[in-house]
Design a protein around this motif. Structure first.
Motif, PDB file in Angstrom:
ATOM      1  N   GLY A  48     -19.982  41.768  36.673  1.00  0.00           N
ATOM      2  CA  GLY A  48     -19.149  42.675  35.900  1.00  0.00           C
ATOM      3  C   GLY A  48     -18.481  43.827  36.605  1.00  0.00           C
ATOM      4  N   ARG A  49     -18.851  44.109  37.860  1.00  0.00           N
ATOM      5  CA  ARG A  49     -18.246  45.244  38.543  1.00  0.00           C
ATOM      6  C   ARG A  49     -16.858  44.901  39.075  1.00  0.00           C
ATOM      7  NH1 ARG A  49     -19.933  47.410  42.773  1.00  0.00           N
ATOM      8  NH2 ARG A  49     -21.033  45.691  43.713  1.00  0.00           N
ATOM      9  N   GLY A  70     -19.227  40.319  31.604  1.00  0.00           N
ATOM     10  CA  GLY A  70     -19.806  41.009  32.756  1.00  0.00           C
ATOM     11  C   GLY A  70     -21.103  41.700  32.389  1.00  0.00           C
ATOM     12  N   LEU A  72     -23.106  44.525  33.681  1.00  0.00           N
ATOM     13  CA  LEU A  72     -23.063  45.671  34.590  1.00  0.00           C
ATOM     14  C   LEU A  72     -24.457  46.214  34.878  1.00  0.00           C
ATOM     15  CD1 LEU A  72     -20.069  47.433  32.875  1.00  0.00           C
ATOM     16  CD2 LEU A  72     -20.039  46.418  35.148  1.00  0.00           C
ATOM     17  N   SER A  74     -25.157  49.348  35.603  1.00  0.00           N
ATOM     18  CA  SER A  74     -25.248  50.743  35.172  1.00  0.00           C
ATOM     19  C   SER A  74     -25.308  50.857  33.644  1.00  0.00           C
ATOM     20  CB  SER A  74     -24.035  51.512  35.691  1.00  0.00           C
ATOM     21  OG  SER A  74     -22.860  50.982  35.106  1.00  0.00           O
ATOM     22  N   ASP A  77     -19.762  51.939  31.582  1.00  0.00           N
ATOM     23  CA  ASP A  77     -18.783  50.913  31.970  1.00  0.00           C
ATOM     24  C   ASP A  77     -17.673  51.469  32.855  1.00  0.00           C
ATOM     25  OD1 ASP A  77     -17.419  52.422  30.120  1.00  0.00           O
ATOM     26  OD2 ASP A  77     -16.968  50.757  28.769  1.00  0.00           O
ATOM     27  N   ASP A  79     -17.222  51.169  36.064  1.00  0.00           N
ATOM     28  CA  ASP A  79     -16.814  50.302  37.174  1.00  0.00           C
ATOM     29  C   ASP A  79     -16.562  48.867  36.711  1.00  0.00           C
ATOM     30  OD1 ASP A  79     -16.239  49.709  39.848  1.00  0.00           O
ATOM     31  OD2 ASP A  79     -18.312  49.166  40.282  1.00  0.00           O
ATOM     32  N   THR A  80     -16.046  48.712  35.505  1.00  0.00           N
ATOM     33  CA  THR A  80     -15.854  47.390  34.909  1.00  0.00           C
ATOM     34  C   THR A  80     -14.663  46.659  35.526  1.00  0.00           C
ATOM     35  OG1 THR A  80     -16.749  48.204  32.833  1.00  0.00           O
ATOM     36  CG2 THR A  80     -15.473  46.187  32.728  1.00  0.00           C
ATOM     37  N   ALA A  87     -17.972  43.614  28.507  1.00  0.00           N
ATOM     38  CA  ALA A  87     -18.893  44.077  29.535  1.00  0.00           C
ATOM     39  C   ALA A  87     -20.119  44.673  28.855  1.00  0.00           C
ATOM     40  CB  ALA A  87     -18.229  45.131  30.421  1.00  0.00           C
ATOM     41  N   ALA A  89     -23.056  47.081  29.493  1.00  0.00           N
ATOM     42  CA  ALA A  89     -23.576  48.122  30.374  1.00  0.00           C
ATOM     43  C   ALA A  89     -25.095  48.108  30.209  1.00  0.00           C
ATOM     44  CB  ALA A  89     -22.972  49.475  30.007  1.00  0.00           C
TER      45      ALA A  89
END
Length: 168
Positions: A48-49, A70, A72, A74, A77, A79-80, A87, A89
């Motif tokens: 996902g990054r 994605g 992630l 973290s 979100d 850095d999606t 995504a 998170a």
């Protein structure tokens, strides 16, 4: 009231590989696999990054009008990867690798890093087929040695998707 069984109509394909430091070849392979898999009806899942193989897989799936999910590391979100349909998170850090490996029906690997090796090992442990695209000799021998019957080696992106189509 009894619950009815839910039938999954789309398979999930994890596309794994390095983020930062991914080679141009690994990025191109991931983008092509994302596009071909989405065109064939697979849902693409990745780290996902907005980096390397992850971003390329999302980009390829989006180009084909497919779904890209994605996972992630973290809890936010920021850095999606563009191109993702959704995504998550997770806030799980590297533990999200286990979620990726457990939730996919198969994994394709483009390039290698320590994080990628962890994802592959978890997928093998979960009895998922893993397709390595152009691995170096050390990665092929090590990962193949973990489970030769679930690890497949191909020389390009098209072969990776063709192999998945014949085995699914």
């Amino acid at each position: 009231m009894p619950r009815e069984a839910v039938t999954v109509s789309r398979k999930l394909l994890a596309i794994a590989g390095p983020g930062e430091g991914a080679s141009a070849e690994a990025v191109a392979d991931a983008e092509r696999i994302g596009e071909l898999a989405a065109s064939a009806g697979w849902v693409v899942i990745c780290g996902g990054r907005n980096a390397g193989v992850m971003a390329a897989a999302a980009r390829g799936a989006a180009r084909a009008g497919g779904i890209a999910l994605g996972l992630l590391p973290s809890p936010d979100d920021r850095d999606t990867a563009p191109g993702l349909t959704a995504a998550l998170a997770t806030g799980l850090g590297e533990a999200r690798d286990a979620v990726l490996a457990q939730s996919c029906h198969a994994m394709v690997v483009c390039g290698m890093s320590a994080g990628t090796a962890a994802e592959v090992a978890l997928a093998i442990r979960a009895w998922k087929p893993v397709v390595l695209v152009r691995p170096d000799r050390a990665a092929e021998e090590f990962l193949g040695g973990l489970s030769g019957d679930r690890v497949f080696v191909v020389s390009d992106a098209d072969q990776a998707v063709a192999l998945l189509m014949t085995s699914s």
